[in-house]
Enzyme design. Structure first.
Site, PDB file in Angstrom:
ATOM      1  CD  GLU A 196      -1.607  -2.365   1.839  1.00 47.23           C
ATOM      2  OE1 GLU A 196      -0.386  -2.655   1.846  1.00 47.23           O
ATOM      3  OE2 GLU A 196      -2.493  -3.109   2.279  1.00 47.23           O
ATOM      4  CD1 TRP A 225      -0.600  -5.714  24.814  1.00 42.88           C
ATOM      5  CD2 TRP A 225      -0.187  -4.750  22.828  1.00 42.88           C
ATOM      6  NE1 TRP A 225      -1.795  -5.248  24.320  1.00 42.88           N
ATOM      7  CE2 TRP A 225      -1.564  -4.650  23.098  1.00 42.88           C
ATOM      8  CE3 TRP A 225       0.287  -4.215  21.638  1.00 42.88           C
ATOM      9  CZ2 TRP A 225      -2.464  -4.040  22.230  1.00 42.88           C
ATOM     10  CZ3 TRP A 225      -0.592  -3.600  20.764  1.00 42.88           C
ATOM     11  CH2 TRP A 225      -1.971  -3.514  21.060  1.00 42.88           C
ATOM     12  CE  LYS A 272      -3.681  -7.491  21.660  1.00 39.41           C
ATOM     13  NZ  LYS A 272      -4.606  -7.777  20.611  1.00 39.41           N
TER      14      LYS A 272
END
Ligand code: AMP
Length: 555
Positions: free
Chosen positions: A341, A453, A448
């Site tokens: 992208e 995290w 998680k």
């Protein structure tokens, strides 16, 4: 009051410079005029090595443009490719886009039904393909009714016959044309090429680049702070031309007049090494899995590179051990990050003037990150509410980008993909006070654990340095107390000696002190091969499915 929106100005006086649209054909025109003798070398599916000059490339690209028009194809027609890196693919890049059509590079490693979806979604009217993909094409053709022409990229005397698809021969087609062709001039915002993401979930989505975005990306990527390309380079893009335009190298190389070496279909360590040496390649680009194969071949056979000086590594995180190994061979590693992208280049890891006073280890840490944004791209990290997070090297969040060559809408999508003008990359990262960005995970790969995290990439990077580890993937495994805990999945090196039990203990010891206690994997498992995506990334989704019922020993 703080101003949140830029001011809109009216009644401005316009500059009085020429209108010179940034068109892809202008790159080839420039290369033809100013680097006419520069060589393009290609390993072909015919089995030999082909060499010619930019001048010949320009002529054949024009012949191709003429043939496309004679086949009845129109401006903005989508023209697909299923092809390796080679001179004919380069001619298609220029001949198709230069004549105002759209060059749609298709990844032949995708599943056949994904390829069918992509061809039909793009509405491709013609497809160029290497003979390697003949049986694939025979399977695709009945399912792709809009494709009027299947054109085989091979010398006429080696043209295959098919009783399933009616085929045209590339050489026969262009031979009939004079090459007396003047590239049309049109709006630089016209679409030039199309590449679909290799999404692991849902259907692939198309990024539709324009001439303008492609040219701006090419300028930026050639700069010294980016890939540092010049006319003195012999560049071998190993990254496929079906993966985000080989990271823009087929354009940037011609802008600087560099020699190009195309490896074709053979991407194993031995084939690549031989080409590096015989063609005196100085610079290359590819994903880590490619370099792993090459390094293994070079080390096993006690070889050295004589001209290879630098390589871009991206597509997935470059493991620090791989970077060190290449540096020890006197090869500079340019770690870069980007996405389909983003055309794809967003950041490149480079030392800044402040880094020069740092220790070698600190400099190495900078080079191992994903790097600083190029001019033309901006980035920020945000929390789950969309609030910007500080650039302190500690806070991490969703990485959002915007800029001159970044997607707005996916092809044929109704809605913009942006959030408040920014494209959410799906990556999680931190950015330090000097602007160096570090990816910690794809957001769907983050582990998680009890509110914390855990970065799977950090753990994988350490484990990849273990001498018996070929490849390491760290995935989330279910844990009743912590929700998720890290599970290490290992593919061993082919010559690995230790028993699995010994290696498991060894790997966990190797990790001690290199990651925090909370991040230590709860278990280590072994697989014959870590599954890879069509673009050479570890397929963690598949691994998570494989180990979804895995019972950790800590439960
Ligand atoms: P693609 O569109 O197939 O090129 O994939 C883009 C994704 O690859 C990014 O969003 C990242 O998740 C990953 N990626 C690319 N380069 C790097 C890198 N240097 N380090 C870590 N991940 C990367």
């Amino acid at each position: 009051m703080t101003q949140v929106e830029p001011k809109k100005l009216e009644g401005l006086m316009l500059g009085q410079m020429m209108q010179f649209p940034l068109l892809i054909s202008s790159i080839l025109d420039y290369a033809e005029k100013h680097y006419s003798d520069t060589e393009i070398i290609s390993r072909r599916t015919e089995g030999d090595v082909h060499r010619y000059s930019y001048q010949e490339c320009a002529k054949r690209s024009k012949q191709l443009a003429q043939s496309l028009e004679n086949l009845g194809l129109k401006p903005s027609s989508r023209i697909g490719t299923l092809a390796w890196n080679g001179y004919r693919h380069l001619e298609i890049y220029y001949g198709v886009s230069g004549s105002g059509m759209i060059c749609h590079t298709i990844n032949p490693r995708l599943f056949a039904d994904q390829i069918v979806y992509i061809i039909n979604h793009a509405n491709d009217e013609a497809i160029f393909f290497d003979t390697t993909f003949l049986s694939l094409v025979e399977g695709l053709a009945p399912q792709c009714p809009n494709v009027k022409h299947w054109i085989c990229l091979i010398d006429e005397d080696q043209m295959p016959v098919s009783d399933k698809v009616s085929l045209l021969n590339y050489e026969r087609l262009i031979k009939a044309e004079s090459g007396q062709y003047i590239w049309p001039i049109f709006d630089e915002n016209a679409a030039s090429s199309l590449c679909y993401t290799s999404g692991t979930t849902g259907n692939p989505k198309g990024a539709l680049y324009s001439h303008r975005t492609t040219l701006l990306h090419s300028y930026a990527s050639a700069l010294p702070n980016a890939l540092n390309l010049s006319a003195l380079d012999s560049i071998m893009p190993v990254v496929p031309m079906f993966h985000v335009n080989a990271w823009g190298i087929p354009y940037a190389a011609l802008i600087v007049g560099a020699r190009l070496v195309f490896p074709g279909a053979k991407l194993d360590g031995q084939s690549l090494y031989e080409l590096f040496e015989t063609e005196k390649v100085t610079m290359s680009a590819g994903v880590p899995t490619i370099w792993a194969g090459l390094i293994n071949y070079v080390q096993t056979n006690n070889l050295k590179f004589s001209t290879f000086k630098s390589t871009v590594i991206g597509g997935s995180a470059c493991p620090p051990a791989m970077m060190k190994t290449l540096q020890n061979m006197n090869i500079e590693v340019i770690h870069a990050w980007g996405m389909t992208e983003m055309s794809p280049l967003g950041t490149v890891a480079r030392l800044n003037v402040k880094d020069l006073s740092k220790t070698k280890e600190q400099q190495q840490e900078v080079l191992q990150k994903q790097g600083r944004v190029l001019f033309g791209v901006d980035m920020k990290i945000v929390d789950s509410q969309g609030n910007s997070l500080p650039h302190d090297g500690v806070a991490f969040g969703d990485l959002h980008v915007k800029g001159a060559w970044i997607i707005d809408k996916y092809f044929k999508a109704e809605e913009s993909a942006l959030i408040d003008g920014w494209f959410p990359t799906g990556d999680v990262s931190n950015i330090d006070s000097e602007g160096n960005m570090q990816i910690t995970d794809r957001s769907k790969d983050v582990i998680k654990s009890g509110g914390e995290w855990i970065s799977s990439i950090d753990i994988e990077n350490v484990v990849a340095g273990h001498p018996e580890v070929g490849m390491a993937a760290c995935i989330a495994a279910f844990h009743p107390k912590w929700d998720e805990r890290p599970l290490l999945v290992i593919e061993r090196k082919p010559n690995s000696q230790l028993s699995q039990d010994q290696l498991k203990i060894d790997i966990l010891e190797f990790l001690q002190g290199k990651v925090s206690k909370m991040w230590m994997p709860d278990d280590v498992v072994f697989v014959d091969k870590i599954p890879l995506t069509a673009t050479g990334k570890m397929q963690k989704l598949k691994l998570r499915e494989l180990f979804k019922d895995y019972k950790l020993p800590t439960i």
